[in-house]
Design an enzyme around this catalytic site. Structure first.
Site, mmCIF file in Angstrom:
data_model
loop_
_atom_site.group_PDB
_atom_site.id
_atom_site.type_symbol
_atom_site.label_atom_id
_atom_site.label_comp_id
_atom_site.label_asym_id
_atom_site.label_seq_id
_atom_site.Cartn_x
_atom_site.Cartn_y
_atom_site.Cartn_z
ATOM 1 N N GLU A 170 9.142 -5.207 6.470
ATOM 2 C CA GLU A 170 8.736 -3.812 6.245
ATOM 3 C C GLU A 170 8.676 -3.015 7.545
ATOM 4 O O GLU A 170 8.126 -1.918 7.593
ATOM 5 C CB GLU A 170 7.383 -3.786 5.535
ATOM 6 C CG GLU A 170 7.395 -4.426 4.166
ATOM 7 C CD GLU A 170 7.906 -3.500 3.052
ATOM 8 O OE1 GLU A 170 7.492 -2.345 2.987
ATOM 9 O OE2 GLU A 170 8.749 -3.964 2.246
ATOM 10 N N HIS A 219 0.495 -2.220 3.513
ATOM 11 C CA HIS A 219 0.987 -2.425 4.882
ATOM 12 C C HIS A 219 -0.216 -2.568 5.814
ATOM 13 O O HIS A 219 -1.283 -1.983 5.559
ATOM 14 C CB HIS A 219 1.813 -1.226 5.367
ATOM 15 C CG HIS A 219 3.151 -1.091 4.713
ATOM 16 N ND1 HIS A 219 3.663 0.119 4.301
ATOM 17 C CD2 HIS A 219 4.095 -2.016 4.418
ATOM 18 C CE1 HIS A 219 4.873 -0.063 3.782
ATOM 19 N NE2 HIS A 219 5.149 -1.349 3.824
ATOM 20 N N CYS A 227 2.373 6.501 9.020
ATOM 21 C CA CYS A 227 3.545 6.053 8.238
ATOM 22 C C CYS A 227 4.755 6.917 8.535
ATOM 23 O O CYS A 227 5.891 6.479 8.403
ATOM 24 C CB CYS A 227 3.280 6.174 6.743
ATOM 25 S SG CYS A 227 1.892 5.237 6.164
HETATM 26 O O1 SUG Z 1 6.393 1.926 0.600
HETATM 27 N N1 SUG Z 1 5.404 4.929 -0.922
HETATM 28 C C1 SUG Z 1 5.628 4.164 0.291
HETATM 29 C C2 SUG Z 1 4.600 4.533 1.327
HETATM 30 C C3 SUG Z 1 4.904 3.926 2.637
HETATM 31 C C4 SUG Z 1 3.824 4.139 3.634
HETATM 32 N N2 SUG Z 1 4.179 3.561 4.865
HETATM 33 C C5 SUG Z 1 3.374 2.893 5.669
HETATM 34 N N3 SUG Z 1 2.188 2.467 5.284
HETATM 35 N N4 SUG Z 1 3.800 2.593 6.857
HETATM 36 C C6 SUG Z 1 5.588 2.663 0.016
HETATM 37 O O2 SUG Z 1 4.722 2.229 -0.745
HETATM 38 C C7 SUG Z 1 5.944 5.741 -3.137
HETATM 39 C C8 SUG Z 1 7.120 6.429 -3.748
HETATM 40 C C9 SUG Z 1 6.876 6.840 -5.166
HETATM 41 O O3 SUG Z 1 6.035 6.268 -5.834
HETATM 42 O O4 SUG Z 1 7.599 7.761 -5.627
HETATM 43 C C10 SUG Z 1 6.288 4.924 -1.900
HETATM 44 O O5 SUG Z 1 7.323 4.312 -1.849
#
Ligand code: SUG
Length: 440
Positions: free
Chosen positions: A172, A246, A364
């Site tokens: 990730e 994460h 993020c």
């Molecule tokens: O991978 N949300 C992302 C958020 C990522 C956040 N990044 C970090 N924590 N570094 C994920 O969960 C949601 C998209 C949706 O539901 O339409 C999403 O993919």
């Protein structure tokens, strides 16, 4: 060396698809109406804010969505309009998965090792394969192309292939990686993992663990890091089950400073002892206990998903999401940190709510890349923040982005056309070359 924050520009199809189980905000906000224009402008405002603090700032472009290439690979055919119509009719969920603007969260784009830390003296980047979730796994090929267009000079930069294979090497990116350092000592790289690809471990019961130990180890090898200066720690399974999908949902660090919640790591005490051994007495940390800051509030308000901005004088400012200011326990914790015996001198709050509603806070939205002056000058595309680039990007957003998108709108063939036209123009503005599938 100067750290550059490469922020992801939010794409024109930003929507609330409810695609990420284990990410509480994504699940809770499924089906809400999104505002891609506001989201992109919030992102640009964040870039300006950080740039004005004197920090290196840069930008990464969105990915083409809906990904027609993905839908074609899944068997839908015909003209773009025909394939979208058929996919929407027969498998709308796949259109959703192919339409997320999730590449905006560039902390998941790659893991980075600066040239100072790598045996061959180059900056290494490994694009994350994001195997754990389909809507994110489709980012890896475009990310690789984009990073290679930017970090093109092979004498200075090495952009690896994303890790191969299936779920055992699920990676990730930088969201599970922290680089700590004190002057006079080599840096330490902390890799956090949620599960093992092989072998016994106790993992979360409710939500998926995304990163594997084996993936983290492979990235450390690819980046030619000194094994004596790497640390592999397990994310706390209860933390993942509470919504910390994460590591950067519960921990953030820079320089000699780490700020974390007690549910961030499994063997938290062991990790801190080892870090003190590796970094010496100047290493310091601030820990929130469950009593001080319940994990529910930490996951809802993201105080740990702050950016830590290190100034030239060694002091640190916290850039936290506005949601943390409005959540009393989170705000109290951050204020305690500012008052504490550590390098932090201030906390500032930023509105990134469009992103927060999908579980993405300030941290993020950025990928940290430490670069020397020469390396920064050797970047091959127009990605470094300037007022003129920001003004062009803002005008580009105003011209192309909608201010209202329902989850059903994503199968609208006009939206796909608008997106392609916008991204085509963007590659000229950013001097990226033909990085997108539809330009190949
Ligand atoms: O991978 N949300 C992302 C958020 C990522 C956040 N990044 C970090 N924590 N570094 C994920 O969960 C949601 C998209 C949706 O539901 O339409 C999403 O993919």
């Amino acid at each position: 060396m100067r750290e550059f924050n490469f922020d992801g520009l939010v794409g024109p199809t930003h929507n609330y698809g409810g695609l990420a189980p284990g990410n509480v905000a994504s699940t809770v906000n499924e089906g809400q109406i999104s505002n891609p224009r506001e989201a992109a402008l919030q992102g640009l405002a964040k870039m300006r804010f950080v740039h004005e603090l004197g920090v290196g700032q840069a930008v990464l472009p969105p990915h083409p969505r809906p990904s027609l290439r993905t839908l074609r690979a899944l068997g839908f055919s015909g003209s773009d309009e025909q394939l979208l119509a058929r996919a929407a009719r027969e498998a709308f969920h796949l259109v959703r998965l192919a339409s997320s603007a999730a590449a905006m969260w560039t902390a998941n784009a790659a893991t980075v090792a600066p040239s100072t830390d790598s045996a061959d003296g180059r900056t290494h980047l490994t694009p994350a394969n994001l195997q754990a979730m389909f809507h994110r796994a489709i980012e890896a090929s475009t990310t690789t192309r984009v990073l290679r267009a930017i970090f093109a000079d092979p004498k200075r930069f090495m952009v690896h292939e994303p890790l191969p294979g299936g779920g055992q090497f699920a990676d990730e990116g930088a969201a599970n990686h922290t680089r700590l350092f004190v002057s006079g000592r080599p840096a330490v790289h902390v890799f956090a993992w949620g599960r093992r690809g092989w072998g016994e471990f106790v993992g979360p019961k409710k939500y998926p663990a995304r990163q594997t130990l084996e993936a983290s180890q492979a990235v450390a090898r690819l980046h030619q890091l000194d094994p004596e200066r790497t640390l592999f720690v397990q994310q706390c399974p209860d933390g993942i089950d509470a919504g910390a999908f994460h590591t950067d949902v519960l921990a953030v660090g820079t320089g000699c400073f780490l700020m974390l919640h007690e549910r961030a790591f499994n063997d938290l005490r062991g990790a801190v002892v080892r870090l003190r051994e590796m970094l010496g007495d100047r290493f310091c940390y601030e820990l929130a206990s469950e009593d001080e800051l319940p994990i529910k509030d930490a996951v809802a308000a993201y105080p740990f998903n702050s950016q830590l901005i290190e100034k030239d004088d060694g002091t640190i400012e916290i850039i936290a999401p506005k949601d943390a200011e409005e959540t009393p326990r989170a705000k109290d914790f951050l204020e305690r940190v500012v008052a504490g015996r550590n390098p932090v001198t201030a906390v500032r709050y930023l509105d990134v709510r469009q992103s927060m509603h999908n579980g993405g806070g300030p941290a993020c939205l950025r990928l940290r890349v430490p670069l020397s002056t020469e390396d920064a000058a050797a970047l091959s595309a127009r990605v470094l923040y300037s007022e003129s680039l920001a003004a062009e990007l803002a005008a580009w957003v105003q011209k192309h982005y909608r201010d209202r998108l329902t989850p059903n709108d994503i199968s609208d063939p006009l939206l796909a056309r608008e997106s392609m036209a916008a991204l085509d123009e963007l590659t000229s503005i950013m001097q990226l070359g033909s990085v997108y599938d539809f330009q190949q």
